[in-house]
Design a protein around this motif. Structure first.
Motif, PDB file in Angstrom:
ATOM      1  N   GLN A   1      20.803   8.885 -13.738  1.00  0.00           N
ATOM      2  CA  GLN A   1      20.589   7.916 -12.662  1.00  0.00           C
ATOM      3  C   GLN A   1      19.734   8.471 -11.530  1.00  0.00           C
ATOM      4  O   GLN A   1      19.437   7.741 -10.574  1.00  0.00           O
ATOM      5  CB  GLN A   1      21.945   7.455 -12.098  1.00  0.00           C
TER       6      GLN A   1
ATOM      7  N   LEU B   1      16.632   9.374  -9.447  1.00  0.00           N
ATOM      8  CA  LEU B   1      15.259   8.901  -9.319  1.00  0.00           C
ATOM      9  C   LEU B   1      14.367  10.059  -8.905  1.00  0.00           C
ATOM     10  O   LEU B   1      14.795  10.924  -8.128  1.00  0.00           O
ATOM     11  CB  LEU B   1      15.176   7.799  -8.258  1.00  0.00           C
TER      12      LEU B   1
ATOM     13  N   LEU C   1      11.580   7.738  -4.254  1.00  0.00           N
ATOM     14  CA  LEU C   1      12.584   7.270  -3.303  1.00  0.00           C
ATOM     15  C   LEU C   1      11.888   6.622  -2.114  1.00  0.00           C
ATOM     16  O   LEU C   1      10.865   7.098  -1.637  1.00  0.00           O
ATOM     17  CB  LEU C   1      13.471   8.428  -2.857  1.00  0.00           C
TER      18      LEU C   1
ATOM     19  N   THR D   1      25.650   1.894  -4.488  1.00  0.00           N
ATOM     20  CA  THR D   1      25.116   2.230  -5.805  1.00  0.00           C
ATOM     21  C   THR D   1      24.496   3.620  -5.815  1.00  0.00           C
ATOM     22  O   THR D   1      24.162   4.180  -4.764  1.00  0.00           O
ATOM     23  CB  THR D   1      24.047   1.216  -6.241  1.00  0.00           C
ATOM     24  N   ASP D   2      24.333   4.166  -7.009  1.00  0.00           N
ATOM     25  CA  ASP D   2      23.649   5.457  -7.154  1.00  0.00           C
ATOM     26  C   ASP D   2      22.254   5.395  -6.526  1.00  0.00           C
ATOM     27  O   ASP D   2      21.830   6.326  -5.835  1.00  0.00           O
ATOM     28  CB  ASP D   2      23.506   5.816  -8.636  1.00  0.00           C
ATOM     29  N   GLU D   3      21.555   4.306  -6.779  1.00  0.00           N
ATOM     30  CA  GLU D   3      20.183   4.183  -6.271  1.00  0.00           C
ATOM     31  C   GLU D   3      20.154   4.097  -4.754  1.00  0.00           C
ATOM     32  O   GLU D   3      19.375   4.798  -4.093  1.00  0.00           O
ATOM     33  CB  GLU D   3      19.504   2.960  -6.876  1.00  0.00           C
ATOM     34  N   ASP D   4      20.994   3.253  -4.180  1.00  0.00           N
ATOM     35  CA  ASP D   4      20.989   3.104  -2.726  1.00  0.00           C
ATOM     36  C   ASP D   4      21.411   4.394  -2.029  1.00  0.00           C
ATOM     37  O   ASP D   4      20.885   4.732  -0.960  1.00  0.00           O
ATOM     38  CB  ASP D   4      21.916   1.963  -2.305  1.00  0.00           C
TER      39      ASP D   4
ATOM     40  N   GLN E   1      20.759   7.342  -2.982  1.00  0.00           N
ATOM     41  CA  GLN E   1      19.594   8.233  -3.004  1.00  0.00           C
ATOM     42  C   GLN E   1      18.549   7.821  -1.965  1.00  0.00           C
ATOM     43  O   GLN E   1      17.960   8.667  -1.292  1.00  0.00           O
ATOM     44  CB  GLN E   1      18.977   8.263  -4.393  1.00  0.00           C
ATOM     45  N   HIS E   2      18.321   6.517  -1.821  1.00  0.00           N
ATOM     46  CA  HIS E   2      17.351   6.065  -0.825  1.00  0.00           C
ATOM     47  C   HIS E   2      17.789   6.429   0.591  1.00  0.00           C
ATOM     48  O   HIS E   2      16.981   6.904   1.399  1.00  0.00           O
ATOM     49  CB  HIS E   2      17.149   4.544  -0.936  1.00  0.00           C
TER      50      HIS E   2
END
Length: 301
Positions: A184, A186, A191, A260-263, A265-266
């Motif tokens: 997961q 990125l 990012l 979330t994993d993505e959020d 990281q951002h």
């Protein structure tokens, strides 16, 4: 999003406000428990009647006080606003928040950043130098913390006491669970700092403020996420993926894990795009091991 991990815990309400004991996962407070329980400690040496007035017992208690309020207890070694419990929440006793129960039994262990074996004292010293930013104080090189500094030994005593009965050399099942799965992750250059800023404004400013310096809530203040009082650029939290894991499993404040994993990281990339104190010896890091891609403050090598 509230206190980023206990940078994070500094924003929590008094435990007396909650009803009943928090849910537990083995010896740890469950990661699903809200930050209302951030100042609840399953094992607390200050209230443990089995500890006496011996020198060792007093050092265990001192180590706990240092761990939970580092700037007040060791202002020369923690000149900013960071405490050990800001990252190792509930005094190292919370699931998926880098818990330290049973971890002392894993030392000595190899440290990739330094490319050598680390003792428990080495690791605590490194936290003082990096996460608590002792290097920005007015200390001379001879006054900086070492593995034999009284504060380091006291924290070692607390962590060893916390781990009584744990097997030596056996990796605790709860260690390393606060990481984003590799599949997961990125690429750092993908990012989105602007997206991270929007997430921060929506979910973090209530406790950390628009300026990232923390908002006073009751008698606690959320920890500083950037600027001169925050962790320096050689700390573990200065790595984007490391910070993202801390956010992912401990935030937001009243619903930890609901990001979330993505959020995660951002928003971690946004936070670690901000200025912070410089660790003066970054040139000594990663001389044996490859520089991690998320070590954004190290530049190109």
């Amino acid at each position: 999003m509230t206190p980023i991990v206990a940078v994070l815990a500094g924003c929590a309400a008094d435990p007396s406000a909650q009803s009943g004991a928090p849910k537990m996962t083995g010896p740890l407070i469950a990661s699903s428990v809200t930050m209302v329980a951030a100042w609840t400690f399953p094992k607390d040496p200050l209230t443990d009647t089995t500890l006496d007035n011996s020198r060792l017992s007093e050092e265990i208690k001192r180590g706990f006080r240092l761990f939970t309020d580092t700037p007040a207890e060791a202002p020369r070694l923690a000149p900013g606003g960071m405490s050990c419990t800001n990252c190792h929440m509930n005094a190292g006793q919370r699931e998926k928040s880098m818990p330290l129960v049973a971890v002392p039994g894993m030392f000595p262990e190899y440290n990739r950043r330094s490319g050598r074996l680390f003792s428990l004292g080495d690791r605590i010293t490194d936290c003082f130098l990096r996460s608590e930013n002792a290097t920005s104080s007015d200390l001379t090189p001879e006054e900086l913390p070492t593995p034999t500094s009284p504060e380091v030994l006291a924290i070692s005593a607390y962590l060893t006491w916390l781990s009584q009965g744990s097997p030596m050399g056996t990796q605790p099942t709860w260690r390393g669970q606060n990481t984003i799965p590799a599949a997961q992750l990125l690429p750092v250059d993908k990012l989105d700092l602007a997206k991270g800023e929007v997430i921060y404004a929506d979910r973090c400013v209530t406790c950390h403020g628009e300026d990232g310096q923390g908002v006073q809530i009751g008698d606690k203040t959320a920890g500083p996420l950037w600027g001169p009082r925050s962790w320096n650029d050689g700390a573990g939290a200065a790595r984007v993926y490391t910070l993202a894991g801390m956010i992912r499993y401990s935030m937001p404040y009243l619903d930890p894990g609901n990001i979330t994993d993505e959020d995660a990281q951002h928003v971690a990339a946004f936070i670690n795009s901000k200025p912070r104190p410089a660790f003066p010896w970054k040139d000594r890091d990663y001389r044996v091991e490859k520089l991690p891609p998320d070590a954004v403050y190290y530049g190109q090598r």
